[in-house]
Motif scaffolding. Structure first.
Motif, PDB file in Angstrom:
ATOM      1  N   GLU A 424      -8.013   0.655  11.207  1.00  0.00           N
ATOM      2  CA  GLU A 424      -9.110   0.195  12.056  1.00  0.00           C
ATOM      3  C   GLU A 424      -9.820  -1.013  11.450  1.00  0.00           C
ATOM      4  N   PHE A 425      -9.913  -1.070  10.126  1.00  0.00           N
ATOM      5  CA  PHE A 425     -10.599  -2.166   9.460  1.00  0.00           C
ATOM      6  C   PHE A 425      -9.676  -3.350   9.162  1.00  0.00           C
ATOM      7  N   GLY A 426      -8.392  -3.232   9.515  1.00  0.00           N
ATOM      8  CA  GLY A 426      -7.465  -4.325   9.259  1.00  0.00           C
ATOM      9  C   GLY A 426      -7.167  -4.514   7.789  1.00  0.00           C
ATOM     10  N   ALA A 427      -7.134  -3.425   7.027  1.00  0.00           N
ATOM     11  CA  ALA A 427      -6.908  -3.512   5.581  1.00  0.00           C
ATOM     12  C   ALA A 427      -5.495  -3.954   5.263  1.00  0.00           C
ATOM     13  N   THR A 428      -5.369  -4.617   4.134  1.00  0.00           N
ATOM     14  CA  THR A 428      -4.057  -5.023   3.629  1.00  0.00           C
ATOM     15  C   THR A 428      -3.646  -4.086   2.502  1.00  0.00           C
ATOM     16  N   LEU A 429      -2.392  -4.246   2.049  1.00  0.00           N
ATOM     17  CA  LEU A 429      -1.925  -3.467   0.896  1.00  0.00           C
ATOM     18  C   LEU A 429      -2.851  -3.664  -0.300  1.00  0.00           C
ATOM     19  N   GLU A 430      -3.273  -4.900  -0.521  1.00  0.00           N
ATOM     20  CA  GLU A 430      -4.124  -5.192  -1.671  1.00  0.00           C
ATOM     21  C   GLU A 430      -5.461  -4.470  -1.566  1.00  0.00           C
ATOM     22  N   ASP A 431      -6.030  -4.402  -0.355  1.00  0.00           N
ATOM     23  CA  ASP A 431      -7.295  -3.697  -0.167  1.00  0.00           C
ATOM     24  C   ASP A 431      -7.188  -2.237  -0.627  1.00  0.00           C
ATOM     25  N   ILE A 432      -6.093  -1.601  -0.248  1.00  0.00           N
ATOM     26  CA  ILE A 432      -5.912  -0.198  -0.614  1.00  0.00           C
ATOM     27  C   ILE A 432      -5.564  -0.063  -2.085  1.00  0.00           C
ATOM     28  N   ALA A 433      -4.699  -0.957  -2.578  1.00  0.00           N
ATOM     29  CA  ALA A 433      -4.272  -0.893  -3.978  1.00  0.00           C
ATOM     30  C   ALA A 433      -5.452  -1.095  -4.928  1.00  0.00           C
ATOM     31  N   LEU A 434      -6.406  -1.931  -4.552  1.00  0.00           N
ATOM     32  CA  LEU A 434      -7.562  -2.204  -5.411  1.00  0.00           C
ATOM     33  C   LEU A 434      -8.672  -1.174  -5.252  1.00  0.00           C
ATOM     34  N   THR A 435      -8.515  -0.256  -4.296  1.00  0.00           N
ATOM     35  CA  THR A 435      -9.462   0.856  -4.153  1.00  0.00           C
ATOM     36  C   THR A 435      -9.078   1.937  -5.157  1.00  0.00           C
ATOM     37  N   ILE A 436     -10.003   2.318  -6.020  1.00  0.00           N
ATOM     38  CA  ILE A 436      -9.694   3.292  -7.072  1.00  0.00           C
ATOM     39  C   ILE A 436      -9.585   4.687  -6.463  1.00  0.00           C
ATOM     40  N   HIS A 437      -8.430   5.293  -6.632  1.00  0.00           N
ATOM     41  CA  HIS A 437      -8.167   6.660  -6.166  1.00  0.00           C
ATOM     42  C   HIS A 437      -8.205   7.611  -7.355  1.00  0.00           C
TER      43      HIS A 437
END
Length: 472
Positions: A424-437
């Motif tokens: 929904e937010f149009g996230a990219t792979l990098e957006d998710i990869a840089l989010t700390i899980h």
């Protein structure tokens, strides 16, 4: 009185619309033909089935080796299981009744039929009353599809509703239809002791999910159930001893004798009921009500939501449509235009997907790539003994924007929240990869899949390492 809004149907979409409209200051009435609120989902659908799937999960977990812990064979008490199912339903439907009272929503029980674009007649026990309105929302849902050759008067023939009653556990159950409802009920009955055969007309079970996800489910359950795809059931003959089923597949005609048949071949919209078309509301040939992005029908003051409209027949779609319709009626400028609606099969393991699938991308000639992180490399999955799973991201080849995702494994559906939001937010792979899980966790596999696609993975061999070793 003339209500600002009358909602016909009290399922997840109907009550969401009624309650949202009441919160926005509208006078609201909600018509429900059954004695309890909540529609199919709460009473005879998603909620009671999940209560039974919870029990099935406990049984299946007890059967698996627990690394040094051995459990005794479970003792099954069907009456206690039925009570758990019903208490779950009663808690939620009772809560709806209290919320309707608290919001001053008038609840009218009975069968509602449109008389005009401003009135509905409600009939119950031979008594009728007219309910007048300025606006109405059609939330009449759907019904199970019936097949002409099935002897429905035989008690050994089950549908999604009667199967939830658990009147008995047959020795051999044929599930006719390999969709989500079919495989979920197959999971319940198998855990409770039935031999299961699933017959699906299409190329795979769980139509809509990508084949690689379904393949994991089938592999895990290959010793628990038999899956017959590209198989058409053409006749069911009821005899005192058994139900004799005739099927057709690529090898020709074959017969199968079973103790019960669950018919779960899909659902049909109720658009051709309740006098809907008589007041000028346009339907398609299948009975779906045609709506625009504001959930508005061809009659300006009549709206429609949920299963009776196009799109997946899912409760969460209906509830969000309900909010949209109520807000439009209250004068808000809103549209129902979701980029992604999640789907979950609450089986063991769960199969979940959201947004664009690989299958859809190929049909639409969309250039995509995938990043698949296997749970055999997940610390939490290894520690928990649930390595038979994977997390897949589907992304635009040029921009790396996430377009879809699929997960199969323990509690896979719980991972879809982040993935739906990302789409929904149009996230990219990098957006998710840089989010700390958090580590170790199963939702960490979402971040690791993104790292794999982005070429920053260190938890697995990095095939893109050569491309990434140049300074920016």
């Amino acid at each position: 009185m003339t209500y600002d809004l009358v909602v016909l149907g009290s399922g997840p979409g109907g009550y969401a619309a009624a309650f949202r409209a009441a919160d926005l200051g509208l006078s609201v009435a909600m018509i429900e033909r059954h004695n309890t609120l909540g529609g199919v989902c709460l009473n005879v659908g998603c909620i009671p089935s999940k209560a039974l799937l919870h029990v099935a999960g406990k049984i299946l977990m007890a059967e698996e080796p627990a690394h040094g812990v051995q459990f005794a064979k479970p003792t099954i008490n069907l009456e206690d299981i039925r009570q758990h199912r019903q208490s779950t339903v009663d808690t939620l439907t009772g809560g709806l009744t209290m919320m309707a009272k608290g919001r001053k929503v008038t609840v009218i029980h009975g069968e509602g039929t449109f008389d005009s674009t401003n009135s509905i007649t409600v009939t119950k026990d031979g008594q009728s009353q007219q309910v007048d309105f300025k606006n109405a929302i059609i939330a009449v849902g759907s019904r199970a599809i019936k097949l002409p050759f099935v002897p429905y008067d035989d008690p050994r023939i089950l549908d999604a509703t009667s199967a939830l009653q658990l009147e008995r556990i047959p020795e051999h159950l044929l599930v006719l239809g390999g969709g989500i409802i079919g495989v979920e009920m197959a999971t319940v009955y198998q855990a409770l002791g039935a031999k299961i055969t699933v017959a699906e007309l299409g190329e795979q079970i769980m139509t809509g999910a990508d084949k690689d996800l379904v393949r994991v489910f089938e592999q895990v359950n290959k010793d628990r159930m038999s899956f017959l795809t590209k198989t058409q059931v053409t006749n069911i003959e009821a005899t005192p001893e058994a139900l004799n089923v005739t099927m057709q597949d690529k090898d020709g005609e074959r017969s199968l004798s079973v103790d019960a048949v669950l018919v779960a071949v899909g659902r049909s919209p109720n658009g051709k009921t309740a006098g809907i078309s008589d007041i000028g509301v346009k339907l398609d040939e299948r009975g779906f009500v045609l709506t625009n992005e504001k959930c508005q029908t061809s009659v300006p003051n009549i709206y429609a939501i949920g299963d009776v409209t196009h799109g997946p027949m899912l409760a969460h779609k209906a509830s969000h449509q309900g909010h949209t319709a109520a807000e439009v009626i209250a004068g808000h400028k809103v549209d129902f235009q979701p980029l992604a609606i999640p789907s979950i099969a609450y089986t063991f393991p769960e199969v979940a997907w959201v947004g664009l699938t690989e299958t859809e991308a190929k049909k639409q000639n969309i250039a995509i790539k995938t990043a698949v992180f296997p749970w055999t490399a997940s610390g939490r999955a290894i520690a928990s003994g649930v390595t038979q799973g994977k997390t897949k991201l589907i992304y635009d080849e040029a921009t790396e924007r996430v377009l879809g995702a699929g997960v199969v494994g323990s509690h896979a559906g719980e991972l879809l929240g982040e993935l739906t939001l990302a789409i929904e937010f149009g996230a990219t792979l990098e957006d998710i990869a840089l989010t700390i899980h958090a580590h170790p966790s199963l939702h960490e596999t979402v971040g690791l899949a993104a790292e794999l696609g982005a070429g920053t993975i260190t938890d697995m061999p990095n095939k893109k390492a050569g491309e990434m070793n140049k300074a920016p």
